[in-house]
Write a protein that holds these residues in place. Structure first.
Motif, PDB file in Angstrom:
ATOM      1  N   SER A  85       5.584  -0.797 -61.989  1.00  0.00           N
ATOM      2  CA  SER A  85       5.566   0.872 -61.525  1.00  0.00           C
ATOM      3  C   SER A  85       4.586   1.727 -62.181  1.00  0.00           C
ATOM      4  CB  SER A  85       6.913   1.487 -62.568  1.00  0.00           C
ATOM      5  OG  SER A  85       7.707   2.801 -62.379  1.00  0.00           O
ATOM      6  N   LEU A  86       4.292   2.514 -61.296  1.00  0.00           N
ATOM      7  CA  LEU A  86       3.034   3.711 -61.861  1.00  0.00           C
ATOM      8  C   LEU A  86       3.702   4.682 -61.889  1.00  0.00           C
ATOM      9  CD1 LEU A  86       0.451   2.215 -59.914  1.00  0.00           C
ATOM     10  CD2 LEU A  86       0.804   1.608 -61.952  1.00  0.00           C
ATOM     11  N   ARG A  87       3.860   5.622 -62.041  1.00  0.00           N
ATOM     12  CA  ARG A  87       3.821   7.659 -62.256  1.00  0.00           C
ATOM     13  C   ARG A  87       3.426   8.181 -60.639  1.00  0.00           C
ATOM     14  NH1 ARG A  87      -0.315   8.288 -65.223  1.00  0.00           N
ATOM     15  NH2 ARG A  87      -0.590  10.121 -63.945  1.00  0.00           N
ATOM     16  N   ARG A  88       5.298   8.351 -60.772  1.00  0.00           N
ATOM     17  CA  ARG A  88       4.743   8.201 -59.226  1.00  0.00           C
ATOM     18  C   ARG A  88       4.393  10.266 -58.782  1.00  0.00           C
ATOM     19  NH1 ARG A  88       7.460   9.387 -54.495  1.00  0.00           N
ATOM     20  NH2 ARG A  88       7.738  11.041 -53.192  1.00  0.00           N
ATOM     21  N   ASP A  89       4.111  11.148 -59.902  1.00  0.00           N
ATOM     22  CA  ASP A  89       3.082  12.638 -59.738  1.00  0.00           C
ATOM     23  C   ASP A  89       2.239  12.449 -58.829  1.00  0.00           C
ATOM     24  OD1 ASP A  89       3.025  11.512 -62.414  1.00  0.00           O
ATOM     25  OD2 ASP A  89       2.645  13.619 -62.860  1.00  0.00           O
ATOM     26  N   ALA A  90       1.271  10.684 -59.695  1.00  0.00           N
ATOM     27  CA  ALA A  90      -0.021  10.724 -59.984  1.00  0.00           C
ATOM     28  C   ALA A  90       0.020  10.324 -58.741  1.00  0.00           C
ATOM     29  CB  ALA A  90      -0.623   9.755 -61.035  1.00  0.00           C
ATOM     30  N   MET A  91       0.923   8.779 -57.886  1.00  0.00           N
ATOM     31  CA  MET A  91       0.418   8.123 -57.159  1.00  0.00           C
ATOM     32  C   MET A  91       0.858   8.094 -55.869  1.00  0.00           C
ATOM     33  SD  MET A  91      -1.758   6.062 -59.003  1.00  0.00           S
ATOM     34  CE  MET A  91      -2.226   6.297 -60.877  1.00  0.00           C
ATOM     35  N   GLY A  92       1.672   9.240 -55.488  1.00  0.00           N
ATOM     36  CA  GLY A  92       2.546   9.417 -54.824  1.00  0.00           C
ATOM     37  C   GLY A  92       2.814  10.759 -54.244  1.00  0.00           C
ATOM     38  N   PHE A 129       7.457  -2.230 -42.281  1.00  0.00           N
ATOM     39  CA  PHE A 129       7.619  -0.870 -42.941  1.00  0.00           C
ATOM     40  C   PHE A 129       8.498  -1.126 -44.076  1.00  0.00           C
ATOM     41  CE2 PHE A 129       9.455   3.596 -43.602  1.00  0.00           C
ATOM     42  CZ  PHE A 129       8.421   4.076 -43.712  1.00  0.00           C
ATOM     43  N   LYS A 130       9.648  -1.821 -44.380  1.00  0.00           N
ATOM     44  CA  LYS A 130      10.644  -1.756 -45.278  1.00  0.00           C
ATOM     45  C   LYS A 130       9.826  -2.023 -46.526  1.00  0.00           C
ATOM     46  CE  LYS A 130      15.014  -2.191 -42.663  1.00  0.00           C
ATOM     47  NZ  LYS A 130      15.725  -1.911 -42.325  1.00  0.00           N
ATOM     48  N   LEU A 131       8.717  -3.680 -46.392  1.00  0.00           N
ATOM     49  CA  LEU A 131       8.174  -4.146 -46.944  1.00  0.00           C
ATOM     50  C   LEU A 131       7.942  -2.782 -48.157  1.00  0.00           C
ATOM     51  CD1 LEU A 131       7.466  -6.998 -48.685  1.00  0.00           C
ATOM     52  CD2 LEU A 131       5.613  -6.831 -46.844  1.00  0.00           C
ATOM     53  N   PHE A 132       6.778  -2.694 -47.684  1.00  0.00           N
ATOM     54  CA  PHE A 132       6.151  -1.576 -47.988  1.00  0.00           C
ATOM     55  C   PHE A 132       7.300  -0.198 -48.815  1.00  0.00           C
ATOM     56  CE2 PHE A 132       2.765  -3.075 -46.478  1.00  0.00           C
ATOM     57  CZ  PHE A 132       1.459  -3.703 -47.229  1.00  0.00           C
ATOM     58  N   ASP A 133       8.140   0.150 -48.160  1.00  0.00           N
ATOM     59  CA  ASP A 133       9.139   1.714 -48.731  1.00  0.00           C
ATOM     60  C   ASP A 133       9.611   0.733 -49.516  1.00  0.00           C
ATOM     61  OD1 ASP A 133      10.104   3.383 -48.394  1.00  0.00           O
ATOM     62  OD2 ASP A 133      11.172   3.476 -46.872  1.00  0.00           O
ATOM     63  N   CYS A 134       9.861   0.468 -50.629  1.00  0.00           N
ATOM     64  CA  CYS A 134       9.895  -0.081 -51.523  1.00  0.00           C
ATOM     65  C   CYS A 134      11.351   0.841 -51.768  1.00  0.00           C
ATOM     66  CB  CYS A 134       9.740  -0.281 -53.111  1.00  0.00           C
ATOM     67  SG  CYS A 134       8.345  -1.280 -52.801  1.00  0.00           S
ATOM     68  N   ASN A 135      11.482   1.952 -52.225  1.00  0.00           N
ATOM     69  CA  ASN A 135      13.044   2.737 -52.221  1.00  0.00           C
ATOM     70  C   ASN A 135      13.697   2.796 -51.418  1.00  0.00           C
ATOM     71  OD1 ASN A 135      11.183   5.059 -51.080  1.00  0.00           O
ATOM     72  ND2 ASN A 135      11.328   6.138 -53.270  1.00  0.00           N
ATOM     73  N   GLY A 136      13.067   2.857 -50.141  1.00  0.00           N
ATOM     74  CA  GLY A 136      14.123   3.376 -49.431  1.00  0.00           C
ATOM     75  C   GLY A 136      14.191   4.560 -48.418  1.00  0.00           C
ATOM     76  N   ASN A 162       4.517   5.886 -50.291  1.00  0.00           N
ATOM     77  CA  ASN A 162       3.523   6.953 -50.928  1.00  0.00           C
ATOM     78  C   ASN A 162       2.784   5.892 -51.685  1.00  0.00           C
ATOM     79  OD1 ASN A 162       4.394   5.108 -53.365  1.00  0.00           O
ATOM     80  ND2 ASN A 162       6.433   6.721 -53.273  1.00  0.00           N
ATOM     81  N   PHE A 163       1.971   6.366 -52.215  1.00  0.00           N
ATOM     82  CA  PHE A 163       0.681   5.831 -52.218  1.00  0.00           C
ATOM     83  C   PHE A 163       0.666   4.618 -53.727  1.00  0.00           C
ATOM     84  CE2 PHE A 163      -3.555   4.624 -54.840  1.00  0.00           C
ATOM     85  CZ  PHE A 163      -4.037   4.118 -54.318  1.00  0.00           C
ATOM     86  N   ASN A 164       2.141   4.813 -54.321  1.00  0.00           N
ATOM     87  CA  ASN A 164       2.301   3.656 -55.044  1.00  0.00           C
ATOM     88  C   ASN A 164       2.853   2.584 -54.002  1.00  0.00           C
ATOM     89  OD1 ASN A 164       3.013   2.159 -57.389  1.00  0.00           O
ATOM     90  ND2 ASN A 164       5.004   3.620 -57.901  1.00  0.00           N
TER      91      ASN A 164
END
Length: 112
Positions: free
Chosen positions: A4-11, A78-85, A90-92
């Motif tokens: 996990s990374l901070r969403r505000d910085a990475m997405g 796409f689903k592999l990359f879109d972890c939160n569905g 996002n960049f994270n």
């Protein structure tokens, strides 16, 4: 522990390049070099602004980047990359998706 990374910085909608601290954090957590992270970020920005400049990659932008027609393969990738569905990458999530293909990642990272 889950990657996990901070969403505000990475997405979301980030207009500038990554800050040094963010690059170092990604390098430490992902095994990517600083140059690879910067290259991935440039690709992310290019793809995420190809249809709608909203700071995330939607399915249409993802499909166009792959140069493929809509298919089960595109859906699964796409689903592999879109972890939160949430329908956007996002960049994270973009970085996390590439961990699967990176040879220096641990088996645990590749399974996530």
């Amino acid at each position: 522990a889950k990657f996990s990374l901070r969403r505000d910085a990475m997405g979301g909608s980030q207009s500038k390049g990554l800050k040094r601290k963010e690059l170092e954090e990604l390098h430490t957590r992902t095994h990517f070099t600083i140059d690879q992270i910067q290259d991935l970020h440039r690709h992310f920005k290019s793809i995420s602004s190809s249809v709608s400049d909203d700071g995330v990659i939607d399915k249409k932008e993802f499909q166009q980047a792959l140069g493929l027609q809509d298919s089960l393969f595109v859906d699964r990738m796409f689903k592999l990359f879109d972890c939160n569905g949430d329908g956007g990458i996002n960049f994270n999530e973009f970085i996390c998706g590439f961990l699967v293909f990176f040879p220096n990642g641990t088996p645990d990272e590749k399974l996530r």
